[in-house]
Design an enzyme around this catalytic site. Structure first.
Site, PDB file in Angstrom:
ATOM      1  N   ASP A   1     -16.351  41.308  20.544  1.00  0.00           N
ATOM      2  CA  ASP A   1     -16.741  42.730  20.306  1.00  0.00           C
ATOM      3  C   ASP A   1     -15.671  43.410  21.102  1.00  0.00           C
ATOM      4  O   ASP A   1     -15.247  43.116  22.058  1.00  0.00           O
ATOM      5  CB  ASP A   1     -18.254  43.105  20.364  1.00  0.00           C
ATOM      6  CG  ASP A   1     -18.553  42.830  21.744  1.00  0.00           C
ATOM      7  OD1 ASP A   1     -18.227  41.799  22.717  1.00  0.00           O
ATOM      8  OD2 ASP A   1     -19.413  43.837  22.395  1.00  0.00           O
TER       9      ASP A   1
ATOM     10  N   GLU B   1     -21.072  41.864  23.915  1.00  0.00           N
ATOM     11  CA  GLU B   1     -20.806  41.935  25.191  1.00  0.00           C
ATOM     12  C   GLU B   1     -20.935  43.372  25.803  1.00  0.00           C
ATOM     13  O   GLU B   1     -21.435  43.812  26.876  1.00  0.00           O
ATOM     14  CB  GLU B   1     -19.683  41.150  25.708  1.00  0.00           C
ATOM     15  CG  GLU B   1     -19.212  40.930  27.209  1.00  0.00           C
ATOM     16  CD  GLU B   1     -18.553  42.056  27.849  1.00  0.00           C
ATOM     17  OE1 GLU B   1     -18.497  42.199  29.228  1.00  0.00           O
ATOM     18  OE2 GLU B   1     -18.137  43.253  27.198  1.00  0.00           O
TER      19      GLU B   1
END
Length: 309
Positions: free
Chosen positions: A76, A143
């Site tokens: 991400d 994350e």
């Protein structure tokens, strides 16, 4: 046409994943890509219910007895853009370009955190000339919003006792801590009242922003704080609306407030002071005040003063 040298696998993979939307909570498509990569190369892999993907590659001859190594990067990215940029992070490909030798994205974040780590693992996995022990390449999700993908990983996925994280803060430094974060929700009942006064829009933009951890020591300007510092210098105003910042872990780059006032606002002095203060850390700071279309309602003076202070 590719803007990067596709003969360098890291660049090739980075450019490919830059075409795939992969903001936090929206990693399905990039997980599809990584899973397809594993199938194409006939690698054993695991994909869990959060879209974490782990790809396994066996040791090269002579390295079978070496310790298994885990490599890890997150799929991400932080999705931020300039306000005047028409871009949808859930559907659009990043618009990459090179300027003075630096790879950038037009009007948006680049996603090199941690797209470059993802590309690095893909290039290692695809290279059969490298000598290595058994590899466990871990592609995690979410994350940037709290390491949520990593938390969901199961111990049975792994044999490695050693790990190299490919989400570093610099090649010559060791991270002993990380950026903190806290959510704070303030609920306040505000009263609107009818007004018939000139309406103004105050805009803060041009700031560099940056990661709330890696860049927090660089004295970068926070657009929300700057906005309210300017508002504090104004007399007899009533706020209509305030908006600023996009992501919890990014230093805010843009903010704006609309307010009404019978007194012609003068922000020349505070602007000069702020320009001096951020002369070196944010030289492109841009503060604009303009009269705009009249509104008919605004917060009461009492609520306005409480919001500003």
């Amino acid at each position: 046409m590719s803007i990067l040298d596709e003969n360098i696998p890291i660049f090739k993979y980075f450019e490919e994943i830059s075409k795939i939307p992969h903001g936090s909570f929206h990693e399905e498509k990039i997980a599809d890509y990584v899973e397809s990569f594993a199938k194409e190369h006939d690698f054993k892999y695991v994909r869990d219910d959060m879209n974490n993907v782990i790809i396994y590659k066996g040791a090269t001859p002579g390295y079978e007895d070496h310790d298994t190594i885990m490599l890890q990067a997150h799929m991400d990215m932080v999705c931020e853009k300039n306000k005047d940029v028409d871009f949808d992070f859930e559907t659009d490909a990043l618009n990459l370009y090179v300027e003075d030798g630096w790879l950038k994205a037009k009007g948006t974040t680049l996603g090199a955190d941690d797209g470059f780590g993802v590309s690095y693992m893909l290039s290692i996995l695809s290279d059969d000339t490298l000598k290595h022990p058994n590899l466990e390449c871990v592609f995690t999700v979410q994350e940037e919003v709290g390491l949520l993908g990593s938390i969901n990983l199961k111990k049975e996925y792994f044999n490695a006792k050693k790990m190299i994280g490919l989400d570093g803060g610099g090649e010559v430094s060791t991270c002993t801590t990380t950026s903190g974060g806290r959510y704070a929700y303030v609920n306040k009942t505000c009263t609107f009242e009818d007004v018939d006064k000139p309406t103004y829009k105050l805009t803060i933009k041009g700031l560099d922003g940056g990661h709330s951890g890696a860049c927090i020591d660089k004295e970068k300007g926070n657009s929300i704080k700057i906005l309210f510092r300017v508002l504090q210098t104004l007399k007899d105003i009533q706020i209509v609306s305030v908006n600023g910042g996009l992501k919890e872990n990014a230093i805010p780059r843009e903010a704006e407030a609309t307010f009404v006032s019978d007194i012609q606002p003068n922000i020349n002095q505070i602007v000069a002071d702020l320009k001096t203060e951020f002369e070196f850390s944010d030289s492109k700071l841009d503060i604009q005040l303009e009269e705009t279309e009249k509104v008919t309602q605004a917060f009461t003076s009492k609520d306005t003063n409480e919001l500003i202070t």
